[in-house]
Design a protein around this motif. Sequence first.
Motif, PDB file in Angstrom:
ATOM      1  N   SER A  96      19.854  97.611  49.483  1.00 38.47           N
ATOM      2  CA  SER A  96      20.769  98.726  49.723  1.00 38.47           C
ATOM      3  C   SER A  96      21.547  98.544  51.025  1.00 38.47           C
ATOM      4  O   SER A  96      21.054  97.960  51.993  1.00 38.47           O
ATOM      5  N   ASP A  97      22.770  99.058  51.030  1.00 35.64           N
ATOM      6  CA  ASP A  97      23.578  99.045  52.248  1.00 35.64           C
ATOM      7  C   ASP A  97      23.151 100.142  53.218  1.00 35.64           C
ATOM      8  O   ASP A  97      23.549 100.129  54.381  1.00 35.64           O
ATOM      9  N   HIS A  98      22.354 101.094  52.750  1.00 36.86           N
ATOM     10  CA  HIS A  98      21.914 102.204  53.592  1.00 36.86           C
ATOM     11  C   HIS A  98      20.624 101.830  54.322  1.00 36.86           C
ATOM     12  O   HIS A  98      19.617 101.493  53.682  1.00 36.86           O
ATOM     13  N   ARG A  99      20.649 101.925  55.625  1.00 35.14           N
ATOM     14  CA  ARG A  99      19.495 101.534  56.423  1.00 35.14           C
ATOM     15  C   ARG A  99      18.280 102.419  56.135  1.00 35.14           C
ATOM     16  O   ARG A  99      17.147 101.934  56.115  1.00 35.14           O
ATOM     17  N   TRP A 100      18.523 103.711  55.876  1.00 36.63           N
ATOM     18  CA  TRP A 100      17.410 104.622  55.643  1.00 36.63           C
ATOM     19  C   TRP A 100      16.666 104.310  54.340  1.00 36.63           C
ATOM     20  O   TRP A 100      15.512 104.704  54.161  1.00 36.63           O
ATOM     21  N   ARG A 102      16.863 100.864  52.986  1.00 40.89           N
ATOM     22  CA  ARG A 102      16.488  99.456  53.083  1.00 40.89           C
ATOM     23  C   ARG A 102      15.251  99.242  53.964  1.00 40.89           C
ATOM     24  O   ARG A 102      14.348  98.482  53.613  1.00 40.89           O
TER      25      ARG A 102
END
Length: 304
Positions: A96-100, A102
């Motif tokens: 995922s591009d979302h850190r929360w 990934r």
Amino acid sequence: MTTSVLFDAQGPRAKQRNVLYTVVFVAALAAAAWWVLSSLAEKNQLDWVKWEPFFTSPQPWETYIWPGLQNTLKAAFFALLIALPLGALFGIGRLSDHRWMRMPSGVVVEFFRAIPVLILMITANAAYAEFTTLATEDRLLYAVVTGLVLYNASVLAEIVRAGILSLPRGQTDAAKAIGMRKGQTMRYVLLPQSVTAMLPAIVSQIVVIVKDTALGGAVLTFPELLASVRPMSANYGANTIACFTIIALIYMALNFALTSFASWLEGRLRRGKKSTGAVVGAAPDGGLEVIDAPPVKTGGTDKI
């Protein structure tokens, strides 16, 4: 003298060496087999009386082997049923591009992948015994399945992630070029193409799941297939070697059936990709819609 893409053709001396190595290896293998069989014969482990119950009576199969095999298949089935979608979810989450999304996915995968599956089973069994009122037989099954799910889901997550990353970057770029969103790209483009690449590794992990159920029998006294050796050997005159041999052959047949089915399925998927296609069109709500269409063969090639 012909050559191969990978190596040059062997010369006369190389061929002689390979023949010599083959003869030496076969001789060493035959000597080892003779030593093992003679040692077993000296211990009376090859006497017909120790093998006779498996060929003349249904009792060992009905009383010990079949119930153990059922528990093995039950634990492996439930573990695979839960671990496969869970592993796919965490594998996609790591991309995922979302850190929360990934970062937690990566922590969960790395944590449970680093812990031996046996420790996970023991911990799960202790937790179920402390915080639930499950019956002993159900608790052992739940503990084995929980340990298998936690470990194998993390391994399957890495398989899914590696399978998706193995695809050319152009697949994602092409999907973006026609206006696909990230979810649509993953669902319609990346996942379908990566299935055949992931299938051999997934099947290997299924075989691992089937074999790891034996850990529950060895430590938690879960009545699976391998655990049936002890009572069966005690009941039929200490024929431990015979019992282990029969159980090993059953495991080999089971895993061979799994790998054969996977090979057939992989070949079918690869052949299907050569003869089917899909187009992306506009959906009534203004989004994108994947529409399957049969191929039209023209001049020996498939065109949509």
